[in-house]
Design a protein around this motif. Structure first.
Motif, PDB file in Angstrom:
ATOM      1  N   ALA A  33       0.804  -1.109   0.039  1.00  0.00           N
ATOM      2  CA  ALA A  33       0.055   0.086  -0.060  1.00  0.00           C
ATOM      3  C   ALA A  33       0.985   1.166  -0.143  1.00  0.00           C
ATOM      4  O   ALA A  33       0.376   2.378  -0.614  1.00  0.00           O
ATOM      5  CB  ALA A  33      -0.862  -0.023   1.218  1.00  0.00           C
ATOM      6  N   ASN A  34       2.114   1.075   0.644  1.00  0.00           N
ATOM      7  CA  ASN A  34       2.805   2.392   0.816  1.00  0.00           C
ATOM      8  C   ASN A  34       3.505   2.692  -0.559  1.00  0.00           C
ATOM      9  O   ASN A  34       3.692   3.495  -1.052  1.00  0.00           O
ATOM     10  CB  ASN A  34       3.825   2.093   1.928  1.00  0.00           C
ATOM     11  N   ILE A  35       4.058   1.481  -1.100  1.00  0.00           N
ATOM     12  CA  ILE A  35       4.605   1.517  -2.645  1.00  0.00           C
ATOM     13  C   ILE A  35       3.321   2.182  -3.507  1.00  0.00           C
ATOM     14  O   ILE A  35       3.514   3.176  -4.307  1.00  0.00           O
ATOM     15  CB  ILE A  35       5.011   0.096  -3.263  1.00  0.00           C
ATOM     16  N   ALA A  36       2.245   1.673  -3.438  1.00  0.00           N
ATOM     17  CA  ALA A  36       1.265   2.270  -4.471  1.00  0.00           C
ATOM     18  C   ALA A  36       0.834   3.827  -3.840  1.00  0.00           C
ATOM     19  O   ALA A  36       0.511   4.592  -4.952  1.00  0.00           O
ATOM     20  CB  ALA A  36      -0.262   1.564  -3.994  1.00  0.00           C
ATOM     21  N   ASP A  37       1.141   4.348  -2.848  1.00  0.00           N
ATOM     22  CA  ASP A  37       1.052   5.669  -2.582  1.00  0.00           C
ATOM     23  C   ASP A  37       2.251   6.565  -3.013  1.00  0.00           C
ATOM     24  O   ASP A  37       2.242   7.791  -2.754  1.00  0.00           O
ATOM     25  CB  ASP A  37       0.774   6.012  -1.150  1.00  0.00           C
ATOM     26  N   PHE A  38       3.259   5.857  -3.793  1.00  0.00           N
ATOM     27  CA  PHE A  38       4.384   6.736  -4.299  1.00  0.00           C
ATOM     28  C   PHE A  38       3.766   7.956  -5.211  1.00  0.00           C
ATOM     29  O   PHE A  38       4.427   8.968  -5.518  1.00  0.00           O
ATOM     30  CB  PHE A  38       5.324   5.769  -4.732  1.00  0.00           C
ATOM     31  N   SER A  46       0.905  11.595   5.288  1.00  0.00           N
ATOM     32  CA  SER A  46       0.683  11.976   6.849  1.00  0.00           C
ATOM     33  C   SER A  46       2.051  11.781   7.445  1.00  0.00           C
ATOM     34  O   SER A  46       2.807  10.546   7.393  1.00  0.00           O
ATOM     35  CB  SER A  46      -0.474  10.942   7.318  1.00  0.00           C
ATOM     36  N   TYR A  47       2.721  12.735   8.351  1.00  0.00           N
ATOM     37  CA  TYR A  47       3.684  12.693   8.990  1.00  0.00           C
ATOM     38  C   TYR A  47       3.736  11.238   9.804  1.00  0.00           C
ATOM     39  O   TYR A  47       4.360  10.729  10.054  1.00  0.00           O
ATOM     40  CB  TYR A  47       4.334  13.907   9.690  1.00  0.00           C
ATOM     41  N   THR A  54       7.732   3.729   9.546  1.00  0.00           N
ATOM     42  CA  THR A  54       9.310   3.888   9.549  1.00  0.00           C
ATOM     43  C   THR A  54       9.723   3.066  10.821  1.00  0.00           C
ATOM     44  O   THR A  54      10.798   2.302  10.818  1.00  0.00           O
ATOM     45  CB  THR A  54       9.919   4.989   9.385  1.00  0.00           C
ATOM     46  N   ALA A  55       9.117   3.578  11.937  1.00  0.00           N
ATOM     47  CA  ALA A  55       9.541   2.998  13.227  1.00  0.00           C
ATOM     48  C   ALA A  55       9.377   1.555  13.504  1.00  0.00           C
ATOM     49  O   ALA A  55      10.077   0.902  14.051  1.00  0.00           O
ATOM     50  CB  ALA A  55       8.896   3.821  14.434  1.00  0.00           C
ATOM     51  N   THR A  56       8.334   1.364  12.698  1.00  0.00           N
ATOM     52  CA  THR A  56       7.952  -0.394  13.169  1.00  0.00           C
ATOM     53  C   THR A  56       8.759  -1.244  12.300  1.00  0.00           C
ATOM     54  O   THR A  56       9.321  -2.093  12.698  1.00  0.00           O
ATOM     55  CB  THR A  56       6.612  -0.445  12.827  1.00  0.00           C
ATOM     56  N   THR A  84      10.196   2.063   2.666  1.00  0.00           N
ATOM     57  CA  THR A  84       9.142   2.983   2.109  1.00  0.00           C
ATOM     58  C   THR A  84       8.627   3.862   2.805  1.00  0.00           C
ATOM     59  O   THR A  84       8.286   5.181   2.347  1.00  0.00           O
ATOM     60  CB  THR A  84       7.651   1.690   1.454  1.00  0.00           C
ATOM     61  N   GLY A  85       8.669   3.969   4.230  1.00  0.00           N
ATOM     62  CA  GLY A  85       8.332   4.948   5.126  1.00  0.00           C
ATOM     63  C   GLY A  85       9.092   6.092   4.732  1.00  0.00           C
ATOM     64  O   GLY A  85       8.923   7.182   5.039  1.00  0.00           O
ATOM     65  N   ILE A  86      10.814   5.708   5.198  1.00  0.00           N
ATOM     66  CA  ILE A  86      11.722   6.641   4.932  1.00  0.00           C
ATOM     67  C   ILE A  86      11.351   7.437   3.567  1.00  0.00           C
ATOM     68  O   ILE A  86      11.750   8.649   3.380  1.00  0.00           O
ATOM     69  CB  ILE A  86      13.025   6.246   5.136  1.00  0.00           C
ATOM     70  N   TYR A  87      11.254   6.836   2.500  1.00  0.00           N
ATOM     71  CA  TYR A  87      10.898   7.465   1.244  1.00  0.00           C
ATOM     72  C   TYR A  87       9.791   8.391   1.203  1.00  0.00           C
ATOM     73  O   TYR A  87       9.972   9.474   0.617  1.00  0.00           O
ATOM     74  CB  TYR A  87      10.822   6.441   0.093  1.00  0.00           C
ATOM     75  N   GLN A  88       8.703   7.834   1.860  1.00  0.00           N
ATOM     76  CA  GLN A  88       7.619   8.837   1.949  1.00  0.00           C
ATOM     77  C   GLN A  88       7.831  10.129   2.636  1.00  0.00           C
ATOM     78  O   GLN A  88       7.506  11.080   2.439  1.00  0.00           O
ATOM     79  CB  GLN A  88       6.267   7.958   2.207  1.00  0.00           C
ATOM     80  N   LEU A  89       8.490   9.804   3.786  1.00  0.00           N
ATOM     81  CA  LEU A  89       8.907  10.906   4.722  1.00  0.00           C
ATOM     82  C   LEU A  89       9.975  11.776   3.941  1.00  0.00           C
ATOM     83  O   LEU A  89       9.689  13.285   4.117  1.00  0.00           O
ATOM     84  CB  LEU A  89       9.534  10.346   6.076  1.00  0.00           C
ATOM     85  N   ALA A  90      10.937  11.395   3.268  1.00  0.00           N
ATOM     86  CA  ALA A  90      11.788  12.150   2.383  1.00  0.00           C
ATOM     87  C   ALA A  90      10.804  13.188   1.240  1.00  0.00           C
ATOM     88  O   ALA A  90      11.333  14.450   1.029  1.00  0.00           O
ATOM     89  CB  ALA A  90      12.773  11.252   1.619  1.00  0.00           C
ATOM     90  N   ARG A  91       9.999  12.391   0.730  1.00  0.00           N
ATOM     91  CA  ARG A  91       9.198  13.090  -0.206  1.00  0.00           C
ATOM     92  C   ARG A  91       8.507  14.308   0.490  1.00  0.00           C
ATOM     93  O   ARG A  91       8.308  15.352   0.086  1.00  0.00           O
ATOM     94  CB  ARG A  91       8.080  12.068  -0.889  1.00  0.00           C
ATOM     95  N   LYS A  92       7.694  14.021   1.793  1.00  0.00           N
ATOM     96  CA  LYS A  92       7.084  14.903   2.177  1.00  0.00           C
ATOM     97  C   LYS A  92       7.764  16.109   2.840  1.00  0.00           C
ATOM     98  O   LYS A  92       7.599  17.346   2.745  1.00  0.00           O
ATOM     99  CB  LYS A  92       6.259  14.201   3.796  1.00  0.00           C
ATOM    100  N   LEU A  93       9.035  15.888   3.557  1.00  0.00           N
ATOM    101  CA  LEU A  93      10.056  16.790   4.114  1.00  0.00           C
ATOM    102  C   LEU A  93      10.413  17.758   2.835  1.00  0.00           C
ATOM    103  O   LEU A  93      10.515  18.812   2.946  1.00  0.00           O
ATOM    104  CB  LEU A  93      11.212  16.007   4.586  1.00  0.00           C
ATOM    105  N   LYS A  94      10.729  17.205   1.761  1.00  0.00           N
ATOM    106  CA  LYS A  94      11.247  17.806   0.679  1.00  0.00           C
ATOM    107  C   LYS A  94      10.278  18.788   0.101  1.00  0.00           C
ATOM    108  O   LYS A  94      10.243  20.002  -0.283  1.00  0.00           O
ATOM    109  CB  LYS A  94      11.569  16.834  -0.680  1.00  0.00           C
ATOM    110  N   GLN A  95       8.945  18.265   0.112  1.00  0.00           N
ATOM    111  CA  GLN A  95       7.893  19.142  -0.329  1.00  0.00           C
ATOM    112  C   GLN A  95       7.558  20.448   0.538  1.00  0.00           C
ATOM    113  O   GLN A  95       7.135  21.463   0.338  1.00  0.00           O
ATOM    114  CB  GLN A  95       6.595  18.449  -0.785  1.00  0.00           C
TER     115      GLN A  95
END
Length: 108
Positions: A33-38, A46-47, A54-56, A84-95
């Motif tokens: 699901a996280n990959i689908a959200d890329f 959502s942070y 990521t923590a899990t 996938t969590g780190i990648y999503q967080l990086a996308r959000k932080l960059k934006q």
């Protein structure tokens, strides 16, 4: 020889006859699901959700290496979750913090 390997997997303490196999197998759904959200726009990420994923992933991948017997399915799914969590967080932080917003100056 193949039958012996299949029998060994079937009878493994973390094999398909146990919850130690099925729980991590179903956990792959979170990573998928996280990959689908890329493709989701970063402003919809959502942070708290991604920090939890990521923590899990980090915590349980470490735990999966200290338990006996080693559960490689649990390890791999949690590495995928952390990644996938780190990648999503990086996308959000960059934006949120590293993109320059262009301000429109109203002409009078």
């Amino acid at each position: 020889m193949a039958a012996a390997k299949l029998q060994a997997i079937w009878n493994h303490p973390a094999g398909p006859k146990t919850i130690h196999f099925w729980a991590p197998t179903f956990k792959w759904g979170i990573s998928i699901a996280n990959i689908a959200d890329f493709s989701k726009p970063p402003e919809k990420i959502s942070y708290p959700q991604q920090m939890a994923v990521t923590a899990t992933g980090v915590i349980w991948s470490r735990y999966s290496m200290v338990i006996t017997p080693k559960n490689w399915n649990l390890f791999s799914v949690n590495i995928a979750m952390a990644g996938t969590g780190i990648y999503q967080l990086a996308r959000k932080l960059k934006q949120d913090y590293f993109t320059e917003t262009q301000e429109v100056v109203a002409k009078e």
